[in-house]
Design a protein around this motif. Structure first.
Motif, PDB file in Angstrom:
ATOM      1  N   SER A   1      19.246 -18.915   6.002  1.00 46.45           N
ATOM      2  CA  SER A   1      20.170 -20.057   6.030  1.00 46.45           C
ATOM      3  C   SER A   1      20.981 -20.097   7.325  1.00 46.45           C
ATOM      4  N   ASP A   2      21.074 -18.947   8.012  1.00 47.87           N
ATOM      5  CA  ASP A   2      21.832 -18.891   9.260  1.00 47.87           C
ATOM      6  C   ASP A   2      21.079 -19.487  10.434  1.00 47.87           C
TER       7      ASP A   2
ATOM      8  N   ALA B   1      26.163 -20.147   3.340  1.00 47.75           N
ATOM      9  CA  ALA B   1      24.714 -20.234   3.160  1.00 47.75           C
ATOM     10  C   ALA B   1      24.335 -21.138   1.977  1.00 47.75           C
TER      11      ALA B   1
ATOM     12  N   LEU C   1      27.152  -7.835   4.240  1.00 48.16           N
ATOM     13  CA  LEU C   1      27.279  -9.199   3.729  1.00 48.16           C
ATOM     14  C   LEU C   1      28.599  -9.340   2.970  1.00 48.16           C
TER      15      LEU C   1
ATOM     16  N   TYR D   1      30.864 -12.024   0.459  1.00 53.34           N
ATOM     17  CA  TYR D   1      30.551 -13.030  -0.548  1.00 53.34           C
ATOM     18  C   TYR D   1      31.758 -13.284  -1.420  1.00 53.34           C
TER      19      TYR D   1
ATOM     20  N   LEU E   1      24.346 -20.382  -1.222  1.00 54.65           N
ATOM     21  CA  LEU E   1      23.472 -19.556  -2.036  1.00 54.65           C
ATOM     22  C   LEU E   1      24.261 -19.009  -3.221  1.00 54.65           C
TER      23      LEU E   1
ATOM     24  N   THR F   1      28.430 -15.622  -4.702  1.00 54.53           N
ATOM     25  CA  THR F   1      28.114 -16.811  -3.900  1.00 54.53           C
ATOM     26  C   THR F   1      28.337 -16.531  -2.424  1.00 54.53           C
ATOM     27  N   PHE F   2      27.488 -17.143  -1.638  1.00 57.18           N
ATOM     28  CA  PHE F   2      27.606 -17.152  -0.191  1.00 57.18           C
ATOM     29  C   PHE F   2      27.830 -18.617   0.169  1.00 57.18           C
TER      30      PHE F   2
ATOM     31  N   VAL G   1      20.090 -15.234   2.864  1.00 54.20           N
ATOM     32  CA  VAL G   1      21.288 -15.534   3.655  1.00 54.20           C
ATOM     33  C   VAL G   1      20.896 -15.660   5.125  1.00 54.20           C
ATOM     34  N   SER G   2      20.052 -14.752   5.577  1.00 54.14           N
ATOM     35  CA  SER G   2      19.604 -14.749   6.969  1.00 54.14           C
ATOM     36  C   SER G   2      18.857 -16.054   7.304  1.00 54.14           C
TER      37      SER G   2
END
Length: 153
Positions: free
Chosen positions: A151-152, A75, A52, A54, A77, A71-72, A148-149
Motif C-alpha cells: 500500500s506504500d 494503508a 509497524l 497500528y 488495512l 488497523t493501519f 502494508v508495504s
C-alpha cells in the motif's frame, strides 16, 4: 400479559425466559475476552517487532458496535484475528449440544456479520485480512507486513 407472568415465574425459579440465554451462559459469554486475546497479542508483538505501528480496536466507520482488531489507517488495512468457535473455523468449529438451534443462529449470525463487515470496508476502499486464532502469528505478521508495504507504493 400471560407471557410476561410466565417469564417472571421462570426468572423467580432461576430460569431464563423463553427466547433468552440462561443466566449462567450469559455470564460465561460476557466473560469471554473480546480484545487483547492471546493470538491477537502475539500478532501485535510480531508486527511491532517489524517496526509497524497500528491502531487497536478501532471503530469501523458507518457500522456501530463493530471494531477492527488491528488497523493501519494510512494503508487502509483492517486485520481481524477470529476465534475458531465464535467465527466458525472450518477446521475447529463445534456445535454445542445444548440449545443447538439457538447456538446455530448465533454463530451463523457472527459469520454473516463478518462478511458484511468485510464488504462494508471494501466498499470504503479498505483491504481486509482475517486470520484464525490457531494460525501461526509469525506468518500472519509477514502477510500483514507485505500488505502494508504494497500500500506504500
Amino acid at each position: 400479559m400471560a407471557r410476561e407472568r410466565e417469564g417472571a415465574e421462570r426468572r423467580s425459579r432461576g430460569l431464563a425466559p423463553f427466547g433468552t440465554v440462561p443466566a449462567t451462559t450469559s455470564a460465561r459469554m460476557s466473560a469471554q475476552k473480546r480484545t487483547n486475546t492471546t493470538p491477537e497479542m502475539l500478532l501485535r508483538k510480531q508486527l511491532h517487532a517489524k517496526g509497524l505501528r497500528y491502531r487497536v480496536n478501532m471503530p469501523i466507520p458507518g457500522l456501530p458496535r463493530r471494531r477492527a482488531d488491528i488497523t493501519f489507517t494510512r494503508a487502509k488495512l483492517a486485520v481481524f484475528v477470529d476465534g475458531c468457535f465464535w467465527h466458525r473455523c472450518p477446521t475447529h468449529a463445534t456445535d454445542p449440544a445444548t440449545r443447538g438451534e439457538w447456538w446455530r443462529q448465533k454463530l451463523d449470525g457472527n459469520v454473516a456479520r463478518d462478511r458484511e463487515t468485510d464488504e462494508h470496508l471494501r466498499r470504503l476502499g479498505w483491504s481486509v485480512l482475517r486470520f484464525w486464532e490457531h494460525e501461526d502469528m509469525e506468518q500472519a505478521a509477514r502477510v500483514v507486513a507485505a500488505a502494508v508495504s504494497r500500500s506504500d507504493r
